[in-house]
Design an enzyme around this catalytic site. Structure first.
Site, PDB file in Angstrom:
ATOM      1  N   HIS A  77      41.773  35.533  30.140  1.00 25.96           N
ATOM      2  CA  HIS A  77      40.498  36.041  29.631  1.00 25.96           C
ATOM      3  C   HIS A  77      40.686  37.020  28.471  1.00 25.96           C
ATOM      4  O   HIS A  77      39.711  37.526  27.912  1.00 25.96           O
ATOM      5  CB  HIS A  77      39.666  36.686  30.757  1.00 25.96           C
ATOM      6  CG  HIS A  77      40.157  38.017  31.218  1.00 25.96           C
ATOM      7  ND1 HIS A  77      40.939  38.199  32.339  1.00 25.96           N
ATOM      8  CD2 HIS A  77      39.971  39.269  30.715  1.00 25.96           C
ATOM      9  CE1 HIS A  77      41.208  39.482  32.509  1.00 25.96           C
ATOM     10  NE2 HIS A  77      40.623  40.160  31.530  1.00 25.96           N
ATOM     11  N   ASP A 119      44.186  32.937  35.892  1.00 24.57           N
ATOM     12  CA  ASP A 119      43.977  33.896  34.797  1.00 24.57           C
ATOM     13  C   ASP A 119      45.332  34.324  34.219  1.00 24.57           C
ATOM     14  O   ASP A 119      45.817  35.432  34.475  1.00 24.57           O
ATOM     15  CB  ASP A 119      43.192  35.101  35.316  1.00 24.57           C
ATOM     16  CG  ASP A 119      42.721  36.026  34.203  1.00 24.57           C
ATOM     17  OD1 ASP A 119      42.773  35.605  33.030  1.00 24.57           O
ATOM     18  OD2 ASP A 119      42.319  37.160  34.510  1.00 24.57           O
ATOM     19  N   SER A 168      43.413  44.824  31.163  1.00 31.42           N
ATOM     20  CA  SER A 168      43.620  43.408  31.481  1.00 31.42           C
ATOM     21  C   SER A 168      44.835  42.843  30.776  1.00 31.42           C
ATOM     22  O   SER A 168      45.122  43.176  29.630  1.00 31.42           O
ATOM     23  CB  SER A 168      42.392  42.597  31.060  1.00 31.42           C
ATOM     24  OG  SER A 168      41.306  42.838  31.899  1.00 31.42           O
TER      25      SER A 168
END
Length: 422
Positions: free
Chosen positions: A82, A127, A219
């Protein structure tokens, strides 16, 4: 309500169900039953990193979003799928400043990104992303990946790092921070994060009382062993808010994707690892479909292929007709008459008379009487039939005493001879 009461006897208690996790760099929502929760990107708590040499493999991108990553090969960075917007131009390495303004920072351009082909936003399945650098990192210090399929025991200390939010809804950190968490038992993660945590591909880490966690902007960063900080267990993925009690953060489990990573390293780098033949199994756990070796994902080939794609005709007709007619007539007559009339008259009369009279009169007068009488009677307003002698009728147009008639008769005879014998 009963489930919440039952969970109250567990040391990990769900304090609230607001704001269900976010990929710690983007935002999305997830609906469980009638409740809709926000899923957000994510270091809360912890300390500032003293030197860029503490985590020499840590990289981050600031193109569209703020995300972390780890150098796993001189040409390859590992991050979260992402985070693709954060890595559109390059990565910043060996820096304590979020914009890379310190003297130790290095910038390396990106050749292409390769998010996992089965990445699913929202629930953040698969992910994980590999980033191929355009030029290899000089004097690269890479992190080692946890290849053992076993889960680190519950309570194992693990370290995270990044420039993300320092509190839920707060501001990012302009200096690199780190925090130490504890690995949480898989079954506890499933219980605390129903519908979100998938044991086969996830890890979770945190404290029952909260207080320290990854948060928005972290992230893609690595989750490493706190004792051996050169061993990476996971990738920062998502969580419910940031540093909330009884709500650990979720990390992509690297050991679930080792075959997929190895195949990339061994087939898409200029200097593959020495142990590639042992690393790639006969059938990878997760299929990989790599971009062309000679071109990036966005590049087209420079010239068309020199050979046709197929070497034999297809078994079915083309959907689109050819631009030009066939150079030779077909070997057998068609079952149906031609839709378009021929451009020139037939060289010989038809062997069989037509079933119906012609709709268009002949452009030239008949040179001989009809062999078959017409099949229908004449109507009252039809004209008188022509004289059987075409030549005589034409000659009668000239005066009887005129010498022109003699020349005309000679000329017509010559024409007739040419027609019949020429």
């Amino acid at each position: 309500m009963r489930r919440l009461i039952w969970l109250s006897y567990c040391p990990w208690v769900i304090a609230s169900l607001g704001a269900i996790g976010e990929p710690r760099g983007l935002s999305s929502t997830l609906k469980i039953g009638n409740d809709t929760f926000a899923i957000t990107p994510r270091i809360v708590g912890g300390d500032f990193v003293s030197s860029a040499d503490v985590f020499p493999y840590y990289v981050h991108g600031v193109d569209g979003d703020l995300c972390g990553g780890s150098l796993i090969h001189p040409e390859v960075v590992l991050s979260a799928a992402h985070c693709v917007k954060a890595y559109s131009t390059g990565v910043i390495l060996r820096t304590l400043d979020w914009m890379g303004y310190d003297s130790t920072s290095e910038f390396y351009p990106i050749e292409y990104n390769f998010p996992h082909p089965e990445y699913t936003p929202g629930p953040e399945l698969n992910d994980i992303m590999l980033i191929k650098l355009a030029t290899p990192v000089v004097n690269a210090q890479v992190v080692q990946l946890h290849r053992n399929g076993t889960i680190p025991p519950a309570g194992t200390p693990a370290t995270i790092m990044g420039f993300g939010l320092t509190s839920e809804g707060g501001n990012i950190s302009t200096e690199l921070k780190q925090a130490t968490l504890e690995i949480v038992e898989q079954s506890t993660c499933e219980m605390l994060l129903p519908g979100l945590f998938v044991s086969d591909i996830h890890l979770c880490a945190g404290y029952p009382e909260g207080g320290q966690d990854s948060c928005g902007g972290d992230s893609g960063g690595p989750l490493v062993d706190a004792q051996d900080t050169n061993l990476q267990y996971g990738i920062v993925s998502f969580g419910i808010g940031c540093a909330r009690p009884n709500l650990p953060g979720v990390y992509t489990r690297i050991s679930s994707y080792i075959d997929w990573i190895d195949e990339f390293l061994c087939t898409r780098t200029d200097n593959p690892p020495a142990n590639c033949s042992q690393n790639i199994s006969e059938s990878s756990q997760i299929p990989i479909d790599m971009p062309s070796e000679s071109t990036a994902l966005w590049q087209a080939t420079s010239s068309p292929s020199s050979t046709p794609v197929t070497t034999s005709p297809t078994s079915s007709p083309s959907i689109v007709p050819s631009r030009f007619p066939s150079q030779a007539p077909s070997s057998t007559p068609s079952d149906q008459p031609s839709v378009v009339p021929s451009q020139a008259p037939s060289l010989a009369p038809s062997a069989v008379p037509s079933e119906f009279p012609s709709l268009v009169p002949s452009a030239l007068a008949s040179l001989a009487p009809s062999l078959v009488p017409t099949g229908s009677p004449k109507t009252k307003n039809e004209t008188k039939p022509a004289s059987p002698s075409v030549v005589s009728d034409l000659l009668n147009e000239f005066p009887a005493s005129s010498s022109v008639r003699r020349y005309a008769r000679f000329g017509f005879k010559t024409i007739l001879l040419f027609i019949f014998f020429g």
